[in-house]
Scaffold this motif. Structure first.
Motif, PDB file in Angstrom:
ATOM      1  N   VAL A  97       0.851  -1.193   0.000  1.00 39.00           N
ATOM      2  CA  VAL A  97       0.000   0.000   0.000  1.00 39.00           C
ATOM      3  C   VAL A  97       0.887   1.243   0.000  1.00 39.00           C
ATOM      4  CG1 VAL A  97      -1.908   1.159   1.144  1.00 39.00           C
ATOM      5  CG2 VAL A  97      -1.688  -1.310   1.314  1.00 39.00           C
ATOM      6  N   LEU A  98       1.940   1.205   0.815  1.00 40.90           N
ATOM      7  CA  LEU A  98       2.886   2.326   0.858  1.00 40.90           C
ATOM      8  C   LEU A  98       4.274   1.801   0.506  1.00 40.90           C
ATOM      9  CD1 LEU A  98       1.765   3.933   4.246  1.00 40.90           C
ATOM     10  CD2 LEU A  98       1.000   4.546   1.942  1.00 40.90           C
ATOM     11  N   THR A  99       5.027   2.568  -0.264  1.00 42.36           N
ATOM     12  CA  THR A  99       6.362   2.132  -0.683  1.00 42.36           C
ATOM     13  C   THR A  99       7.374   3.237  -0.409  1.00 42.36           C
ATOM     14  OG1 THR A  99       5.183   1.121  -2.515  1.00 42.36           O
ATOM     15  CG2 THR A  99       7.577   1.002  -2.583  1.00 42.36           C
ATOM     16  N   ASP A 100       8.336   2.991   0.466  1.00 38.54           N
ATOM     17  CA  ASP A 100       9.411   3.936   0.764  1.00 38.54           C
ATOM     18  C   ASP A 100       8.914   5.359   0.928  1.00 38.54           C
ATOM     19  OD1 ASP A 100      11.265   1.968   0.654  1.00 38.54           O
ATOM     20  OD2 ASP A 100      11.690   2.251  -1.487  1.00 38.54           O
ATOM     21  N   LEU A 101       7.893   5.499   1.729  1.00 38.51           N
ATOM     22  CA  LEU A 101       7.287   6.819   1.867  1.00 38.51           C
ATOM     23  C   LEU A 101       8.095   7.681   2.844  1.00 38.51           C
ATOM     24  CD1 LEU A 101       3.620   7.683   2.044  1.00 38.51           C
ATOM     25  CD2 LEU A 101       4.970   8.332   4.022  1.00 38.51           C
ATOM     26  N   ASN A 102       8.355   8.908   2.444  1.00 37.40           N
ATOM     27  CA  ASN A 102       9.035   9.860   3.312  1.00 37.40           C
ATOM     28  C   ASN A 102       8.154  11.080   3.495  1.00 37.40           C
ATOM     29  OD1 ASN A 102      11.731   8.730   3.836  1.00 37.40           O
ATOM     30  ND2 ASN A 102      11.851   8.755   1.596  1.00 37.40           N
ATOM     31  N   LEU A 103       8.050  11.525   4.732  1.00 37.91           N
ATOM     32  CA  LEU A 103       7.234  12.713   4.983  1.00 37.91           C
ATOM     33  C   LEU A 103       7.632  13.266   6.340  1.00 37.91           C
ATOM     34  CD1 LEU A 103       4.786  14.479   4.070  1.00 37.91           C
ATOM     35  CD2 LEU A 103       3.335  12.928   5.361  1.00 37.91           C
ATOM     36  N   LYS A 104       7.777  14.580   6.381  1.00 38.52           N
ATOM     37  CA  LYS A 104       8.162  15.186   7.653  1.00 38.52           C
ATOM     38  C   LYS A 104       7.148  16.272   7.997  1.00 38.52           C
ATOM     39  CE  LYS A 104      12.399  16.543   9.916  1.00 38.52           C
ATOM     40  NZ  LYS A 104      13.839  16.638   9.814  1.00 38.52           N
ATOM     41  N   ILE A 105       6.695  16.250   9.238  1.00 40.65           N
ATOM     42  CA  ILE A 105       5.715  17.239   9.667  1.00 40.65           C
ATOM     43  C   ILE A 105       6.244  17.918  10.912  1.00 40.65           C
ATOM     44  CG2 ILE A 105       3.333  17.631  10.363  1.00 40.65           C
ATOM     45  CD1 ILE A 105       2.783  14.818   9.053  1.00 40.65           C
ATOM     46  N   GLY A 106       6.354  19.228  10.852  1.00 39.81           N
ATOM     47  CA  GLY A 106       6.943  19.967  11.965  1.00 39.81           C
ATOM     48  C   GLY A 106       5.996  20.106  13.139  1.00 39.81           C
ATOM     49  N   LYS A 107       6.528  20.563  14.264  1.00 39.36           N
ATOM     50  CA  LYS A 107       5.697  20.789  15.443  1.00 39.36           C
ATOM     51  C   LYS A 107       4.586  21.777  15.132  1.00 39.36           C
ATOM     52  CE  LYS A 107       9.193  19.777  18.773  1.00 39.36           C
ATOM     53  NZ  LYS A 107      10.259  20.239  19.631  1.00 39.36           N
ATOM     54  N   GLY A 153       1.552   4.909  -3.460  1.00 39.43           N
ATOM     55  CA  GLY A 153       2.253   4.497  -2.247  1.00 39.43           C
ATOM     56  C   GLY A 153       3.327   5.471  -1.789  1.00 39.43           C
ATOM     57  N   ARG A 154       3.470   6.578  -2.478  1.00 44.60           N
ATOM     58  CA  ARG A 154       4.489   7.561  -2.070  1.00 44.60           C
ATOM     59  C   ARG A 154       3.869   8.935  -2.007  1.00 44.60           C
ATOM     60  NH1 ARG A 154       8.029   4.683  -5.839  1.00 44.60           N
ATOM     61  NH2 ARG A 154       9.701   3.754  -4.613  1.00 44.60           N
ATOM     62  N   ILE A 155       4.599   9.854  -1.370  1.00 43.38           N
ATOM     63  CA  ILE A 155       4.182  11.251  -1.448  1.00 43.38           C
ATOM     64  C   ILE A 155       4.719  11.798  -2.766  1.00 43.38           C
ATOM     65  CG2 ILE A 155       4.346  13.527  -0.391  1.00 43.38           C
ATOM     66  CD1 ILE A 155       2.787  11.571   1.322  1.00 43.38           C
ATOM     67  N   LYS A 156       3.816  12.049  -3.692  1.00 41.10           N
ATOM     68  CA  LYS A 156       4.239  12.466  -5.027  1.00 41.10           C
ATOM     69  C   LYS A 156       4.503  13.963  -5.116  1.00 41.10           C
ATOM     70  CE  LYS A 156       4.668   9.147  -8.076  1.00 41.10           C
ATOM     71  NZ  LYS A 156       3.511   8.342  -8.522  1.00 41.10           N
ATOM     72  N   GLU A 157       3.603  14.708  -4.481  1.00 41.75           N
ATOM     73  CA  GLU A 157       3.740  16.158  -4.562  1.00 41.75           C
ATOM     74  C   GLU A 157       3.517  16.721  -3.176  1.00 41.75           C
ATOM     75  OE1 GLU A 157       0.804  17.469  -7.404  1.00 41.75           O
ATOM     76  OE2 GLU A 157       1.392  15.933  -8.843  1.00 41.75           O
ATOM     77  N   GLN A 158       4.269  17.747  -2.798  1.00 40.29           N
ATOM     78  CA  GLN A 158       3.904  18.442  -1.573  1.00 40.29           C
ATOM     79  C   GLN A 158       4.283  19.917  -1.628  1.00 40.29           C
ATOM     80  OE1 GLN A 158       5.945  17.424   2.051  1.00 40.29           O
ATOM     81  NE2 GLN A 158       7.220  15.924   0.991  1.00 40.29           N
TER      82      GLN A 158
END
Lengths: 558, 655
Positions: free
Chosen positions: B389-399, B589-594
């Motif tokens: 469902v998810l593949t090597d997903l990277n995502l960072k969310i600040g405080k 399965g990845r973050i494509k755009e942000q």
């Protein structure tokens, strides 16, 4: 304005045990006549066995007194065993039949229940009282095995009655007075048990709603949909406490039953002790003196004692069976009431509708049955052939109600709806519905194949229909997805029913619902928020196709 | 970094995929009948009252049949004697009656007054099992093989007269049977030990026949359950009121009819097979039952003919034989009952004894003034499924950052929420909260960090306050009211006669109120807001059932609602994501755009495509709507004056 319609009030009225019995027996005869005969034969074979046993000592004593030799005894013994064996085996066979029939019957009853739901006016299905009645009706059947139990106790009841009759006939050969005495004591027993029954019935009635609540929480606790909440919000604890609360409440009520039972059975034991004393005394007096009739032999002495024992035993068994039978009859009260709900209040006309030319709302007012909530207030409009129209500006309830009124699922409280100039109520209901197609906001798909969902009235082997379904699937952009499935359009939709079924996503389901609405080829198509669950890309794609999809049909968007 | 050494939580969802491991966890040892009997009797034996009652019952009810055969002996003896004396006879009969009464009264009181003890004991086990069910690893619900196996646990705990409690009662009652069998057997052995042997032979044969039948049925249980469940589900669905509209409009009932018919036919076929063994073996069963009679009647009548016993003795003995046969049958049936129900209880025991929680973990999150979330190369596939469902997903969310997660249906948004909240663990990669891998943090410490509004929000039949607080103990009532106000539900709740103590739903009480879809969603939001110590807010389609006005209000109040929490939004109404700091688009399965809305629009990718499609359609709808409602209002205005204006505010423009 009427606050509660007559039908709603009727739902709350209890019906007599006799009527419940009538409902259940007519179901038994309508659904499985054989089962009835099995029940009766089962009871007969049971009592034949008990009556047969009474005479066994007599044979031996008379044989002894007649000076039988051992070979005589052996042949009598073998004969007795043979008869017993045959009776036992007959009963085993009947037991097997009863087991099979009772389970089948239970299924048939729930199926009949479903078809009853189908026969009800749709308006009933939105009546919360009817929904409540339905749940109460099914609970004893699903959770208590109410239908099996009812017929099992009926079998016991019948067997006890037949045995009692047989035994009394034997005893009447000896003395009317003795039988009278036995009957009097039996009546005392019945009176004692009656008190207990009242306690039991009262407690059972109290317990049913508690048990339902308990059942609700247990269901929730094991329901997959709520598991996330239990964990994240720690809501398992409140559920545990609720479950414990209701179980302890049930337990304390049940304790009353058991204590009452112990008391009642103690009193009954006194009466039974007295009965034994009278029986032995009477039988002995008959052997020793001729003051109650001619002297009898030892053999007949054993017959009297055996018969009296059997009388007591079947009387107790019979009483227990009657009590339980009445109890279950009581449990099935909501079921019987549901089965007796009036059907087809739908006003049926005899006009044949032609394709849609115009649909007119003429001063239509709608008040929800049983409330004074005005949903539509004097609404008028006309929709002509070929128009694509959206209705806005009403709240959710108002919009959905317009759809239901058009589909004759409800009737306007005031005003008229005209189809090609004639009141829709003047058309034949089935034929009228053929002119309409809908995607309801809360549409449902059914646990059948994709083909059957889209073209429910067509045969699965109808090649033209299959081609048409494929064509529509292409239009709603499902061809790729469906052709990936192992059985294509014959793939079934409910995984809990069929292992090889598929689970569709919400968006795909919505597309199937749209496909079903198109496939019906009705002259008026109604779409109630048909894309609510779709992502923007799919949504816009569907909307772009709508005109093409609905072709020359008039279309109402809600 | 230090968290690397920290111990991970166990992950049963994946560990138990393997059949051998599953068996090792669920059946760590063979459940033999003696082992299980020890297991179920230990709590009973702890109660001295019950042990004494059991012994008392065994003696009193066991003596009753013996008494019945002796009285026949004494009475016939008196009758046979030349000077048959009525007075003595009545004395004996009276004595018998008194003894009968005393023993019967004792037996029924000892049995019935202790009946409830066993029910309460069973309920204890039931609650224990339910608790385990509600706390076991969530991922196990995806493991259908496991669910099938574990799904059987409830049967043996669900009834008064079957399974565990049924066995207890049965064993209690068998005490009496054992006593009478023993005494009657001794009495008959005085004539010939062969009779006792015939009795024992019968019990053995009968027991094995019944055990064989039980095993036969147990092995076919899955088929039985499967068929019954299908039939049940089908009739459930056919009778489901929610199906009523489509059922009538599309004339579906015929399909149900034929599905019923074909399923019923296979069910009947199954039932014939299911009950076949019982009937076949009953030929031998009935024969073995007659064995006692044949043997003892033969012995007794030859003794009688030979003059070894008198007629009264003969009568006493045949009464004893009849009773002996009956009691032996009860005994054999009882043994078979216990054997059979313990077969089913074994499933319950394995559930009660296995550890299925996501326990363990030694990590700690340094909460400080907020939480920074990082997905590091996270991959996930559901237990047993091949597809990722998810593949090597990277995502960072600040405080304190607000991130919207968008994507097409089925992109894995909800799965991502399950990973974020620690309900599931990634198959690969890590999710870090302020640098700590959350798979090392014990769940009971992790869960309180979240306020989650789930996509489906059917409420439970509890009071408003209980739902909002998530408990019935120590509710902070002012916070409940505040949360309801913030979620926009206070106006409704304050009209309830019992206010926040108003029960919801009708299952439990007729006074229960039923909320609309939108109100349920507001209630779920209120519950999320009530959590004082939560640091991360997750809203999965929080406004799907809300009308436009309510939605706008929620978003207006968002800053106040979030109060510094890190927030995670899932929505497919793209317009509603604009007041997030950042939008992340999940695809494949990845973050494509942000980026921000403007950045993503400028990027010209999938987001732009989706947004354009949606807004175009919205504009069209809005225009259509306006035209239509203008027409309507004109027409209606002629007759109704201002009524339309009253209805409009509730209307949902543009949807």
């Amino acid at each position: 304005m009427k606050k509660a319609p007559a039908a709603a009030q009727k739902n709350t009225a209890d019906i007599s045990s006799f009527r419940i019995l009538k409902v259940l027996f007519s179901l038994l005869f309508a659904l499985d006549k054989k089962y009835f005969f099995i029940i009766v034969s089962n009871s007969l074979s049971g009592s034949a066995l008990s009556i047969f046993m009474i005479y066994i000592p007599l044979v031996f004593i008379q044989g002894y007194q007649a000076g039988w030799g051992l070979p005589h005894f052996v042949s009598a013994l073998l004969l007795i065993c043979l008869v017993r064996y045959l009776l036992l085996q007959t009963r085993e066979w009947l037991k097997k039949q009863a087991n099979i029939r009772s389970e089948l019957f239970n299924e048939k009853v729930t199926q009949e229940f479903a078809s009853k739901v189908m026969r009800l006016d749709y308006a009933k299905l939105e009546d919360t009282e009817v929904l409540d009645l339905k749940e109460r009706a099914l609970f004893p059947i699903v959770s208590y095995g109410g239908i099996y139990a009812l017929w099992e106790w009926f079998t016991d009841l019948l067997a006890a009655l037949i045995t009692l009759l047989g035994v009394l006939t034997i005893l009447l050969l000896f003395s009317y007075w003795f039988v009278l005495a036995l009957l009097l004591l039996a009546i005392v027993n019945l009176i004692l048990l009656k008190q207990f029954t009242l306690v039991m019935q009262e407690v059972q009635q109290t317990i049913i709603p508690i048990n339902r609540r308990y059942g609700y929480y247990v269901n929730i606790a094991t329901n997959q949909d709520f598991q996330k909440e239990f964990r994240i919000y720690g809501m398992n604890e409140i559920l545990e406490r609720k479950i414990e609360y209701f179980t302890l409440e049930m337990s304390s009520w049940l304790k009353n039953i058991y204590v009452a039972q112990a008391k009642a059975e103690s009193k009954v034991a006194v009466v039974n002790g007295l009965t034994r004393f009278i029986t032995y005394g009477y039988a002995a007096v008959r052997v020793l003196t001729s003051s109650f009739g001619s002297k009898i032999g030892l053999g007949q002495f054993t017959v009297i004692i055996g018969a009296a024992e059997s009388f007591s035993a079947s009387l107790m068994a019979g009483v227990k069976a009657v009590l339980q039978f009445i109890q279950y009859l009581h449990h099935l009260q909501p079921f019987a009431r549901f089965m007796l709900l009036p059907e087809a209040g739908q006003q049926e006309g005899d006009l044949q509708p032609s394709a849609h030319e115009s649909l007119t709302f003429e001063h239509v007012t709608f008040v929800y049955p049983g409330t004074d909530k005005v949903i539509l207030d004097d609404i008028s409009f006309t929709i002509n052939r070929g128009e694509k129209i959206s209705i806005v500006g009403l709240n959710n309830a108002g919009k959905s109600t317009i759809v239901k009124l058009i589909c004759r699922l409800f009737e306007p409280t005031a005003g008229k709806i005209l189809w090609n100039g004639a009141d829709i109520r003047d058309y034949k209901y089935e034929a009228y519905l053929q002119q309409l197609s809908c995607v309801f906001q809360d549409f449902q798909l059914f646990p059948f194949s994709i083909f059957a969902n889209i073209a429910p009235r067509r045969d699965e082997s109808d090649q033209a229909a299959r081609a048409r379904v494929q064509e529509i699937l292409a239009e709603v952009d499902l061809t790729d997805k469906i052709s990936e499935l192992p059985a294509g359009i014959d793939t079934k939709l409910d995984k809990s029913l069929y292992e090889d079924a598929t689970d569709l996503s919400v968006g795909q389901k919505q597309k199937i619902a749209i496909a079903r609405a198109i496939c019906k080829e009705a002259s008026l198509v109604i779409l109630d928020e048909p894309t609510a669950a779709l992502d923007p890309l799919t949504e816009s794609e569907i909307y772009e196709h709508f005109n093409q999809l609905t072709r020359e049909s008039t279309t109402i968007f809600i | 970094m230090s968290e690397v050494e920290q111990q991970q939580r166990v992950n049963p969802a994946f560990d138990l995929l393997d059949e051998d491991k599953r068996r090792a966890v669920l059946r760590p040892r063979q459940y033999t009948l003696p082992y299980m009997l020890r297991f179920i009797s230990s709590p009973v034996l702890k109660s001295r009252r019950i042990v004494l009652a059991g012994l008392g019952y065994a003696v009193s009810s066991g003596l009753l049949p013996v008494l019945a055969s002796f009285i026949v002996y004494y009475l016939t003896m008196i009758l046979q004697s030349p000077a048959g004396d009525l007075e003595t006879l009545l004395l004996y009969a009276g004595g018998y009656a008194v003894l009968f009464i005393i023993l019967s009264v004792l037996a029924t009181n000892l049995l019935n007054r202790n009946y409830n003890f066993f029910m309460e004991l069973r309920i204890g086990y039931m609650n224990q099992a339910l608790r385990r069910y509600m706390l076991m690893d969530l991922g196990l619900f995806e493991n259908s093989a496991f669910l099938d196996e574990i799904g059987k646990w409830s049967w043996a705990l669900s009834s008064n007269n079957a399974g565990l409690e049924g066995t207890w009662h049965k064993l209690f009652e068998l005490g009496g049977t054992a006593v009478s069998v023993l005494l009657l057997g001794l009495l008959l052995s005085w004539q010939s030990p062969v009779i006792m042997l015939a009795g024992i032979a019968f019990v053995i044969v009968y027991y094995f026949i019944q055990a064989n039948i039980a095993r036969y049925k147990y092995e076919r249980r899955e088929e039985q359950v499967r068929l019954a469940r299908r039939l049940g589900r089908l009739s459930d669905l056919a009778a489901d009121f929610r199906y009523g509209k489509d059922m009538r409009l599309f004339r579906i009932y015929g399909l149900f009819r034929s599905a019923f018919d074909s399923l019923t036919v296979s069910f009947e076929k199954f039932l014939r097979l299911f009950h076949a063994r019982e009937f076949q073996l009953s030929f031998a069963g009935s024969l073995s039952l007659l064995l006692i009679d044949v043997v003892s009647f033969f012995i007794l009548s030859s003794n009688l003919v030979a003059g070894a016993i008198t007629l009264p003795q003969f009568l006493m003995l045949i009464t004893a034989v009849t009773l002996f046969g009956q009691q032996m049958l009860v005994l054999a049936e009882g043994f078979a009952y216990v054997k059979r129900d313990m077969l089913y209880f074994a499933d319950t025991m394995s559930f009660l004894q296995a550890d299925l929680r996501t326990s363990g973990g030694s990590g700690q999150i340094n909460i400080g003034d907020g939480i920074e979330i990082e997905f590091e190369q996270v991959s996930f596939s559901y237990p047993g499924a091949d597809q990722q469902v998810l593949t090597d997903l990277n995502l960072k969310i600040g405080k304190g950052e607000k991130v919207a997660l968008v994507g097409v249906n089925g992109a894995g948004k909800t799965t991502l929420v399950k990973l974020l909240t620690g309900l599931y663990q990634p198959t690969q990669g890590r999710i870090l909260f302020n640098g700590t891998d959350i798979s090392t943090v014990p769940q009971q410490e992790l869960f309180p960090l979240f306020s989650v509004v789930f996509q489906e929000c059917e409420p439970l039949a509890l009071t408003v306050a209980e739902i909002v607080a998530g408990t019935d103990e120590g509710i902070d009532r002012e916070r409940v009211v505040a949360a309801l106000k913030a979620a926009g539900l206070w106006d409704k709740v304050s009209t309830f006669p019992q206010g926040i103590d108003q029960p919801l739903l009708k299952y439990v009480t007729d006074e229960g109120k039923i909320l609309s879809g939108g109100e349920n969603q507001k209630l779920a939001i209120a519950r999320a807001l009530y959590r004082k110590d939560s640091r991360v807010m997750v809203l999965d389609e929080p406004t799907a059932s809300l009308d436009a006005l309510a939605e706008t209000k929620i978003y207006q109040d968002l800053e106040r609602i979030l109060a510094g929490r890190t927030a995670f939004f899932i929505s497919h109404r793209l317009a509603s994501t604009r007041f997030c700091d950042r939008i992340a688009l999940l695809d494949g399965g990845r973050i494509k755009e942000q980026g921000t809305h403007e950045e993503l629009m400028a990027l010209g990718g999938l987001y732009r495509e989706m947004f354009t499609a949606q807004s175009k359609y919205y504009r069209e709808r809005e225009q259509n709507s306006k035209q239509r409602s203008e027409q309507n209002s004109e027409r209606r205005a002629e007759r109704n004056g201002k009524r339309l204006a009253e209805q409009l505010p509730n209307g949902e423009l543009g949807r």
